[in-house]
Design a protein around this motif. Structure first.
Motif, PDB file in Angstrom:
ATOM      1  N   ILE A  52       0.529  -1.425  -0.178  1.00  0.00           N
ATOM      2  CA  ILE A  52      -0.087  -0.020   0.071  1.00  0.00           C
ATOM      3  C   ILE A  52       0.979   1.351   0.070  1.00  0.00           C
ATOM      4  N   ILE A  53       1.789   1.275   0.884  1.00  0.00           N
ATOM      5  CA  ILE A  53       2.519   2.587   1.033  1.00  0.00           C
ATOM      6  C   ILE A  53       3.788   2.330   1.829  1.00  0.00           C
ATOM      7  N   SER A  54       4.960   3.015   1.642  1.00  0.00           N
ATOM      8  CA  SER A  54       6.154   2.934   2.645  1.00  0.00           C
ATOM      9  C   SER A  54       6.506   4.442   2.810  1.00  0.00           C
ATOM     10  N   TYR A  55       7.183   4.452   3.967  1.00  0.00           N
ATOM     11  CA  TYR A  55       7.845   5.615   4.229  1.00  0.00           C
ATOM     12  C   TYR A  55       9.434   5.485   4.624  1.00  0.00           C
ATOM     13  N   SER A  56      10.284   6.344   4.332  1.00  0.00           N
ATOM     14  CA  SER A  56      11.672   6.264   4.593  1.00  0.00           C
ATOM     15  C   SER A  56      12.241   7.546   4.762  1.00  0.00           C
ATOM     16  N   PRO A  57      13.377   7.742   5.576  1.00  0.00           N
ATOM     17  CA  PRO A  57      14.205   8.826   5.876  1.00  0.00           C
ATOM     18  C   PRO A  57      15.336   9.111   4.591  1.00  0.00           C
ATOM     19  N   SER A  58      15.508  10.317   4.680  1.00  0.00           N
ATOM     20  CA  SER A  58      16.769  10.695   3.503  1.00  0.00           C
ATOM     21  C   SER A  58      17.242  11.765   4.484  1.00  0.00           C
ATOM     22  N   LYS A  59      18.609  12.283   4.091  1.00  0.00           N
ATOM     23  CA  LYS A  59      19.087  13.392   4.607  1.00  0.00           C
ATOM     24  C   LYS A  59      18.139  14.574   4.865  1.00  0.00           C
ATOM     25  N   LYS A  60      17.684  14.816   3.564  1.00  0.00           N
ATOM     26  CA  LYS A  60      17.194  16.272   3.300  1.00  0.00           C
ATOM     27  C   LYS A  60      15.466  16.197   3.614  1.00  0.00           C
ATOM     28  N   HIS A  61      14.866  14.793   3.155  1.00  0.00           N
ATOM     29  CA  HIS A  61      13.474  14.688   3.321  1.00  0.00           C
ATOM     30  C   HIS A  61      12.940  13.493   3.821  1.00  0.00           C
ATOM     31  N   LEU A  62      11.641  13.299   4.081  1.00  0.00           N
ATOM     32  CA  LEU A  62      10.994  12.111   4.211  1.00  0.00           C
ATOM     33  C   LEU A  62      10.557  11.601   3.008  1.00  0.00           C
ATOM     34  N   SER A  63      10.579  10.543   2.720  1.00  0.00           N
ATOM     35  CA  SER A  63      10.090   9.797   1.311  1.00  0.00           C
ATOM     36  C   SER A  63       8.914   9.069   1.596  1.00  0.00           C
ATOM     37  N   ILE A  64       7.837   9.287   0.708  1.00  0.00           N
ATOM     38  CA  ILE A  64       6.562   8.362   0.838  1.00  0.00           C
ATOM     39  C   ILE A  64       6.449   7.866  -0.558  1.00  0.00           C
ATOM     40  N   ALA A  65       6.324   6.704  -0.609  1.00  0.00           N
ATOM     41  CA  ALA A  65       6.133   5.824  -1.901  1.00  0.00           C
ATOM     42  C   ALA A  65       4.937   5.012  -1.796  1.00  0.00           C
ATOM     43  N   PRO A  66       4.024   5.334  -2.549  1.00  0.00           N
ATOM     44  CA  PRO A  66       2.647   4.807  -2.609  1.00  0.00           C
ATOM     45  C   PRO A  66       2.611   4.094  -4.147  1.00  0.00           C
ATOM     46  N   GLU A  67       3.758   4.133  -5.110  1.00  0.00           N
ATOM     47  CA  GLU A  67       3.454   3.483  -6.220  1.00  0.00           C
ATOM     48  C   GLU A  67       3.304   4.631  -7.196  1.00  0.00           C
ATOM     49  N   THR A  68       3.802   4.196  -8.563  1.00  0.00           N
ATOM     50  CA  THR A  68       3.759   5.315  -9.423  1.00  0.00           C
ATOM     51  C   THR A  68       2.410   5.891  -9.945  1.00  0.00           C
ATOM     52  N   VAL A  69       1.810   4.913 -10.040  1.00  0.00           N
ATOM     53  CA  VAL A  69      -0.065   5.316 -10.570  1.00  0.00           C
ATOM     54  C   VAL A  69      -0.603   6.246  -9.562  1.00  0.00           C
TER      55      VAL A  69
END
Length: 123
Positions: A52-69
Protein backbone atom coordinates in the motif's frame (compact mmCIF):
# COMPACT_ATOMS: atom_id res chain seq x y z
CA UNK A 1 16.62 -6.02 9.24
CA UNK A 2 14.07 -7.96 11.21
CA UNK A 3 11.50 -5.52 12.54
CA UNK A 4 10.31 -1.93 12.74
CA UNK A 5 12.23 -1.16 15.93
CA UNK A 6 15.47 -2.16 14.22
CA UNK A 7 14.53 0.17 11.35
CA UNK A 8 13.91 3.07 13.74
CA UNK A 9 17.23 2.41 15.48
CA UNK A 10 19.04 3.08 12.18
CA UNK A 11 17.76 6.68 12.07
CA UNK A 12 20.45 8.73 13.78
CA UNK A 13 18.69 12.12 13.77
CA UNK A 14 16.31 12.10 16.80
CA UNK A 15 13.79 14.55 15.28
CA UNK A 16 13.60 12.51 12.07
CA UNK A 17 13.14 9.27 14.02
CA UNK A 18 10.39 10.84 16.15
CA UNK A 19 8.58 12.16 13.09
CA UNK A 20 8.70 8.77 11.38
CA UNK A 21 7.54 7.00 14.53
CA UNK A 22 4.58 9.37 14.76
CA UNK A 23 3.76 8.80 11.08
CA UNK A 24 3.88 5.03 11.58
CA UNK A 25 1.64 5.33 14.64
CA UNK A 26 -0.86 7.48 12.74
CA UNK A 27 -0.92 4.98 9.89
CA UNK A 28 -1.49 1.97 12.17
CA UNK A 29 -4.17 3.82 14.16
CA UNK A 30 -5.95 4.95 10.99
CA UNK A 31 -5.55 1.57 9.23
CA UNK A 32 -5.46 -1.14 11.90
CA UNK A 33 -5.90 -3.80 9.22
CA UNK A 34 -2.44 -3.04 7.81
CA UNK A 35 0.60 -5.18 8.42
CA UNK A 36 4.16 -3.93 8.38
CA UNK A 37 6.60 -6.08 6.46
CA UNK A 38 10.30 -5.51 5.97
CA UNK A 39 11.51 -5.97 2.40
CA UNK A 40 14.81 -4.69 1.02
CA UNK A 41 15.58 -3.26 4.50
CA UNK A 42 12.52 -1.04 4.16
CA UNK A 43 9.30 -1.23 6.20
CA UNK A 44 6.21 -1.34 4.03
CA UNK A 45 2.54 -1.24 4.89
CA UNK A 46 0.48 -3.98 3.30
CA UNK A 47 -3.20 -4.85 3.18
CA UNK A 48 -4.16 -8.48 2.51
CA UNK A 49 -0.57 -9.11 1.40
CA UNK A 50 -0.37 -6.33 -1.19
CA UNK A 51 1.79 -3.21 -0.97
CA UNK A 52 0.00 0.00 0.00
CA UNK A 53 2.65 2.55 1.03
CA UNK A 54 6.09 2.97 2.55
CA UNK A 55 7.92 5.76 4.35
CA UNK A 56 11.66 6.23 4.68
CA UNK A 57 14.09 8.92 5.76
CA UNK A 58 16.78 10.57 3.72
CA UNK A 59 19.12 13.34 4.72
CA UNK A 60 16.94 16.17 3.41
CA UNK A 61 13.44 14.73 3.38
CA UNK A 62 10.92 12.09 4.33
CA UNK A 63 10.13 9.85 1.36
CA UNK A 64 6.63 8.52 0.82
CA UNK A 65 6.26 5.78 -1.79
CA UNK A 66 2.72 4.83 -2.80
CA UNK A 67 3.58 3.44 -6.31
CA UNK A 68 3.88 5.41 -9.52
CA UNK A 69 0.24 5.20 -10.64
CA UNK A 70 -0.86 6.74 -7.34
CA UNK A 71 1.62 9.59 -7.61
CA UNK A 72 0.39 10.26 -11.14
CA UNK A 73 -3.24 10.23 -9.93
CA UNK A 74 -2.54 12.71 -7.12
CA UNK A 75 0.14 14.78 -8.89
CA UNK A 76 -1.80 18.07 -8.73
CA UNK A 77 -2.66 17.59 -5.04
CA UNK A 78 0.95 16.68 -4.23
CA UNK A 79 2.17 19.83 -5.95
CA UNK A 80 -0.58 21.90 -4.29
CA UNK A 81 0.81 20.74 -0.93
CA UNK A 82 4.18 22.10 -2.11
CA UNK A 83 5.87 18.69 -2.06
CA UNK A 84 8.55 17.73 -4.53
CA UNK A 85 8.11 14.34 -6.16
CA UNK A 86 9.52 11.95 -8.70
CA UNK A 87 7.58 9.24 -10.49
CA UNK A 88 8.31 6.94 -7.53
CA UNK A 89 8.36 9.04 -4.36
CA UNK A 90 6.90 12.10 -2.68
CA UNK A 91 9.50 14.19 -0.86
CA UNK A 92 8.45 16.06 2.27
CA UNK A 93 11.27 18.14 3.70
CA UNK A 94 11.84 17.74 7.40
CA UNK A 95 10.48 21.23 8.10
CA UNK A 96 7.29 20.85 6.02
CA UNK A 97 4.06 19.76 7.69
CA UNK A 98 2.55 16.45 6.63
CA UNK A 99 -0.73 16.90 4.78
CA UNK A 100 -2.60 14.07 6.49
CA UNK A 101 -5.72 14.64 4.40
CA UNK A 102 -3.70 14.12 1.22
CA UNK A 103 -1.89 11.14 2.74
CA UNK A 104 -5.20 9.54 3.75
CA UNK A 105 -6.61 10.11 0.25
CA UNK A 106 -3.52 8.47 -1.27
CA UNK A 107 -3.72 5.48 1.07
CA UNK A 108 -7.49 5.11 0.62
CA UNK A 109 -7.00 5.15 -3.15
CA UNK A 110 -4.44 2.34 -2.98
CA UNK A 111 -6.63 0.29 -0.64
CA UNK A 112 -9.65 0.64 -2.95
CA UNK A 113 -7.73 0.15 -6.18
CA UNK A 114 -6.02 -2.97 -4.87
CA UNK A 115 -8.96 -4.47 -2.96
CA UNK A 116 -8.99 -7.60 -5.14
CA UNK A 117 -5.30 -7.53 -5.95
CA UNK A 118 -3.35 -10.67 -5.11
CA UNK A 119 0.21 -9.63 -5.99
CA UNK A 120 2.52 -7.45 -3.93
CA UNK A 121 3.15 -4.76 -6.58
CA UNK A 122 0.99 -3.48 -9.39
CA UNK A 123 2.01 -4.75 -12.79
Amino acid sequence: MKDIQEFFSTISEPDHRKRLEELFEWTMKTYPQFSVVIKWNQPMFTDHGTFIISYSPSKKHLSIAPETVTIATFKKDIEKSDYAHTDNIIKITWDQPIDFTLLKNIIDYNVQEKIDYTKFWRE
